[in-house]
Design an enzyme around this catalytic site. Structure first.
Site, PDB file in Angstrom:
ATOM      1  N   HIS A  52       0.831  -1.201   0.000  1.00 25.83           N
ATOM      2  CA  HIS A  52       0.000   0.000   0.000  1.00 25.83           C
ATOM      3  C   HIS A  52       0.862   1.246   0.000  1.00 25.83           C
ATOM      4  O   HIS A  52       1.906   1.296   0.637  1.00 25.83           O
ATOM      5  CB  HIS A  52      -0.895   0.010   1.246  1.00 25.83           C
ATOM      6  CG  HIS A  52      -1.948  -1.060   1.208  1.00 25.83           C
ATOM      7  ND1 HIS A  52      -3.121  -0.914   0.516  1.00 25.83           N
ATOM      8  CD2 HIS A  52      -1.987  -2.287   1.770  1.00 25.83           C
ATOM      9  CE1 HIS A  52      -3.850  -2.017   0.663  1.00 25.83           C
ATOM     10  NE2 HIS A  52      -3.188  -2.872   1.419  1.00 25.83           N
ATOM     11  N   CYS A 403       6.053 -29.295 -13.897  1.00 22.64           N
ATOM     12  CA  CYS A 403       4.740 -28.645 -13.878  1.00 22.64           C
ATOM     13  C   CYS A 403       4.522 -28.045 -15.253  1.00 22.64           C
ATOM     14  O   CYS A 403       5.228 -27.130 -15.658  1.00 22.64           O
ATOM     15  CB  CYS A 403       4.697 -27.547 -12.823  1.00 22.64           C
ATOM     16  SG  CYS A 403       3.264 -26.461 -12.975  1.00 22.64           S
TER      17      CYS A 403
END
Lengths: 488, 118, 422
Positions: A52, A403
């Site tokens: 933020h 993967c």
């Protein structure tokens, strides 16, 4: 394994690991313990991954102070540790005149907190920046310095750097009680026996108030606030370049829609107060509430590409601010308590501040030398063809794709298993390498990853777990059931 | 006695009512829409047969060996066949079609390998 | 970087890739290469140890490994090179294939034609947004099948199966035969998408209840799965409160659909059909990118491997013609899904085809005593009655070339199912 240490850190989230890294630069023994079987297993793995900018916190609060300082540390920290981080910017979107007032408030708060570049923009500019936004939105606060980060990868890197510099990590350690011995040391009684330390640091997240209240007459209280999320598959083109927040209103805080550093789309979180901080299940109501709010930001949202749902539990201290520093009335004990949003953004600054305080008050001496951080290799999928060719020549294991959704090779999985804080179960490998993070969610690669962990560590395949403890993948061979000692 | 069964010959899946006499012989079949259904009903209500397929561990290989009964065996012997297979010891190499266990459970049917294993 | 050239490069050595390679070789193409990421050819058939394959093609019931071996043996006989343990990273628009392997490193291979035969993958839990915890013990049925049949391990002992597709049904029996207790098979639709034969021989034979119009609405367990909640659903597939049943179990197997694996196709710019999730192809199985062909489950998810092989032989022949430049695609007739029909393949047919064209599709629901109708504007090309159409069974109709006489492509061909008396 020694049960005596100078400094004991309870909690291996992003705060605990960042602090461990800071303290590893001093000549003191540091042990970090966590209830789970890896670091980043609590809120640090299940949050929005937002750095933020700092417009949200009330000026003068610890949240405002550490958020702004922390956010400034992020670019160089992530560069140093090779952690995915991107300053993608954000929009806080408003739908009414009332929202406009709130946005003006956020703007002036942000300016008071020293956040650069804030500006309120109108509908045309907003839709030009983000064409997928709901055209019913009227205004938005543009936040150029808002960032996104992979929160668990940051935690792994901090932990690895700490481990390289001598910090020990012990997992599956449930802290039962804390007391002070006659010699002034702390006695920490745990599920793995008693631990003794001179300096105790409470970074225990959702358990931090319970721990604090054993040490001090000043009492704190934490509310466990669960947030549920959807994670969408990587689209060919991101629907939003920036993180899109909804204007906080009487109706609640709203949910965000954000790209992740890996190009997925994150939707969430819900906010519901629960009793058990370990209850990270998702619920139909929670997920439905997220979707309802997401549609307000993004009318075109589709769940066709949803790949997983998860939830994390934020530790909300009832006064609303962070509690950071020495534990009142308990010399030698320190804490970072009530760390909720913007905790991830604040983590580097909190760790620095705590380390400075501890090293000064406890007269720690700097370590004569530090081991430089060993950056993990660039993921194969991010290499140029030339780099790929070179990597394959040097290590043929790069030639074996384990993967297929995320293109993760055997070489990367082996490296993850042998990192300073090793990846010893399926989820630990997944979060470090992305094997199993893709659209098939490990359907293809998890048997293969299990075999590689077993081969590299000597742990029998029947003992391999999803995420430690008793989360075994397999129950036996075809002829007999596995016999196991209870590990928890 | 009446038995209701689902025909497996095609996706229609006719629900057939099969009447049997005291000695277990089929007296009548109704509900079928073709002759194959009637034939299946007779077989299924007098001596139901099933193929059994399984894998067995191989002493000198990480990969287990897939096997099947060379012909269907009585349905009631399926678990007995599985038990027999647990006792079988086999080592590579194995040829496709090689007999792994002759005359399983006294059926006269062999269990054979369904893949080669080098 | 090594740069090689082949006339036809085939990605995947499962039943589709093998059949395509065999057909191309039988057409006299010398330079063929098949790339396979697994250590052995055969694809998913290697772990499908049950019987029931090949009834149409070989007129006998084979197990998966036996069916695969016939094509592997034929490919070896034809000396077709199959490079295993090799993963394709990308395919470019101009048919340059980048692949890697431990032995040969990174390679670029230019191909005269590429045949995509990568198969499909299982939908995961996330696709359903099923709430609950994320514990161990939740597997797709195919992952469990791999553990049991290729690795010799049991993934669980007390099992609930979500989805009544054939893989789920087959695994219900497989787990039972290995001593596990299968408590229920749960299907959200009011009908099963699996074969009747599998419902009888995999569920009924072992007294495993099938709950139609039910779904899993909660998953509980901190470390390993402890229970799942199953609820009845209404016509719109929403759970009905008050109908919850809790099953104590350590394993949940998902058999909730297959998706063609088209990452490489998309990377090459191939247009994907939302109806099939596979490439949009012509009647010669050519995709929107010239010289790139697709067949088998990467094109659309099939019901039977026999149909995969059949389709892939045709794709192999078509690719062979393409590299010999025998045929140039001209104007195309569009094929559209009408009522009751989902995902007709091919989506495009050359005007005035010289050979019969087979149209394949999945019915979108169960229709009894209905008719499949193929029409173009007012002209009806074909009408076939059937006792039943079900989504579990692919419908396929071969259209003779003369049926296309007079069609100029200005109107699309529409395939629909016309309801009959129930």
């Amino acid at each position: 394994m020694t049960n005596v240490t100078d400094i004991l850190i309870i909690g291996g989230g992003v705060i605990g690991c960042a602090l461990a890294r800071e303290l590893s630069r001093f000549s003191a023994s540091v042990l970090l313990v966590d209830r789970a079987w890896d670091v980043a297993e609590g809120a640090s793995k299940a949050n929005s991954g937002i750095v933020h900018a700092g417009y949200d916190a009330v000026p003068g609060s610890l949240k405002a102070k550490y958020n702004v300082e922390g956010a400034q540390l992020y670019p160089s920290l992530c560069e140093e540790l090779s952690v995915p981080y991107r300053q993608c910017g954000a929009l806080v979107v408003g739908f009414s005149e009332e929202d406009r007032d709130t946005l003006e408030d956020l703007l002036s708060r942000g300016e008071a907190n020293g956040v650069p570049g804030l500006r309120i923009i109108g509908r045309d500019e907003m839709l030009a920046l983000e064409p997928q936004l709901n055209p019913d939105a009227c205004f938005a606060l543009l936040v150029p310095t808002s960032g996104i980060v992979s929160p668990y990868e940051l935690t792994f890197a901090l932990a690895d750097d700490a481990a390289l510099n001598g910090v020990s990590f012990r997992f599956g350690v449930d802290v039962h009680s804390v007391s002070r011995e006659s010699d002034g040391r702390f006695l920490v009684s745990t599920s793995q026996g008693d631990l003794f330390c001179r300096i105790l640091v409470n970074c225990a997240g959702s358990s931090s108030a319970a721990l604090h209240n054993q040490l001090s007459s000043v009492k704190y209280s934490i509310t466990h606030r669960r947030g549920q999320y959807y994670l969408l598959d990587r689209p060919a083109a991101l629907p939003f370049e920036r993180t899109i927040f909804q204007c906080p209103s009487r109706m609640g805080k709203g949910v965000l829609v954000s790209p992740t550093v890996h190009g997925n789309v994150l939707l969430g979180p819900s906010a519901e107060d629960i009793d058990d901080p370990l209850n990270t299940e998702t619920t139909q109501e929670g997920l439905d509430s997220v979707m309802e709010k997401v549609r307000l930001t993004w009318p075109g949202v589709s769940l066709r590409t949803n790949i997983t749902n998860f939830s994390g539990v934020r530790a909300h201290e009832d006064s609303g601010d962070f509690v950071i520093g020495a534990v009142e009335g308990c010399p030698g004990a320190y804490e970072a308590l009530g760390i909720e949003s913007p905790g991830l953004s604040s983590a580097p600054a909190i760790a620095r501040a705590l380390c400075a305080q501890i090293s000064e008050e406890q007269a720690l001496t700097p370590s004569p030398e530090t081991v430089p951080y060993r950056k993990p290799a660039v993921p194969f999928r991010e290499m140029t063809p030339e780099e790929q060719e070179k990597a394959l020549r040097e290590n043929p294991l790069y030639g074996n794709v384990i993967c297929r959704c995320e293109v993760v090779t055997e070489a990367e999985i082996v490296q993850a298993i042998h990192r300073p804080v090793p990846a010893l179960h399926i989820d630990a490998v997944k979060r470090r390498t992305r094997a199993g993070m893709g659209r098939c969610q490990g359907g293809f690669c998890s048997p293969r990853v299990a075999s590689i962990i077993s081969r590299e560590t000597g742990i029998p395949l029947l003992e391999i777990t999803k995420n430690g403890g008793s989360s075994y993948l397999l129950t036996g061979t075809l002829s007999e059931r596995a016999e196991r000692k209870d590990r928890t | 006695m009446e038995q209701i069964i689902t025909c497996i010959n095609c996706p229609v899946g006719c629900r057939m009512t099969v009447s049997l006499n005291e000695t277990g012989e089929v007296v009548s079949v109704s509900g079928n829409t073709c002759a194959r259904g009637e034939k299946y009903a007779h077989q299924e209500c007098t001596l139901p047969l099933r193929m059994v397929t399984a894998v067995i561990p191989v002493a000198n290989s990480d990969v287990p060996l897939s096997v099947k009964t060379a012909q269907p065996v009585p349905k009631k012997l399926i678990f007995a066949v599985m038990e027999e297979l647990k006792k079988v010891q086999v080592a590579a190499p194995v040829a496709l079609g090689q007999v792994i266990l002759p005359d399983v459970c006294g059926t006269g049917v062999s269990v054979i390998a369904t893949r080669p294993l080098l | 970087m090594i740069r090689e050239h082949v006339d036809i490069l085939i990605i995947g050595a499962g039943p589709a890739g093998l059949a395509a390679a065999i057909a191309a070789r039988e057409d006299g193409i010398d330079s063929i290469l098949v790339l396979e990421r697994e250590a052995m050819p055969g694809g998913i058939l290697r772990q499908c140890i049950h019987n029931g394959f090949g009834l149409h093609r070989f007129k006998e019931e084979l197990t998966g490994p036996e069916y695969a071996q016939r094509d592997i043996d034929r490919a070896l006989e034809l000396k077709i090179p199959i490079e295993c343990s090799t993963t394709v990273l990308s395919v470019s628009k101009d048919r340059v294939v980048t692949c890697i392997s431990r032995e040969k490193g990174l390679r670029l291979i230019e191909a005269g034609a590429v045949i995509l035969a990568m198969g499909c993958r299982e939908r995961p839990r996330g696709a359903l947004c099923t709430p609950g915890t994320r514990c161990a013990g939740i597997y797709s049925a195919g992952t469990a099948q791999r553990f049991v049949n290729l690795e010799g391990f049991m993934p669980g002992q007390r099992v609930v199966i979500l989805g009544s597709g054939d893989i789920g049904l087959i695994m219900a029996r497989r787990m039972t035969l290995q001593g596990a207790k299968v408590l229920a098979c749960v299907e959200i639709m009011p009908f099963s998408s699996g074969l009747n034969r599998n419902i009888v021989q995999c569920l009924q034979d072992y007294d495993i209840p099938l709950y139609l119009s039910h779904t899993v609405t909660d998953i509980q367990g901190r470390e390993r799965l402890e229970s799942v909640t199953v609820s009845k659903v209404d016509e719109r597939r929403r759970p009905i409160p008050g109908t919850e049943m809790v099953f104590e179990c350590d394993t949940l197997l998902l058999s909730v659909g297959l998706i063609p694996e088209n990452e490489l196709s998309e990377g090459a710019g191939v247009v994907i059909s939302p109806a099939t999730s596979g490439a949009v192809v012509t009647d010669s199985f050519e995709t929107s990118v010239p010289g790139i062909f697709a067949c088998g489950n990467v094109l659309h998810v099939h019901d039977l491997v026999d149909h995969v092989s059949n389709e892939s032989f045709r794709a192999g022949h078509a690719a062979a013609s393409y590299v010999r430049s025998e045929k140039k695609p001209g104007l195309m007739l569009k094929v559209e899904d009408g009522a009751g029909v989902r995902g007709v393949v091919p989506q495009l047919i050359r005007l005035a085809p010289q050979e019969p064209v087979t149209l394949m599709f999945r019915p979108s629901g169960v229709f009894r005593n209905a008719s499949a109708v193929i029409s173009c504007g007012d002209k009806e090309l074909m009408r076939r009655k059937a006792m039943i159409f079900t989504p579990g069974e692919m419908a396929a109709y071969s259209l003779k070339p003369e049926l296309f006489a007079g069609l100029d492509g200005s109107l699309p061909l529409t395939v629909r199912i016309e309801k009959g008396d129930e």
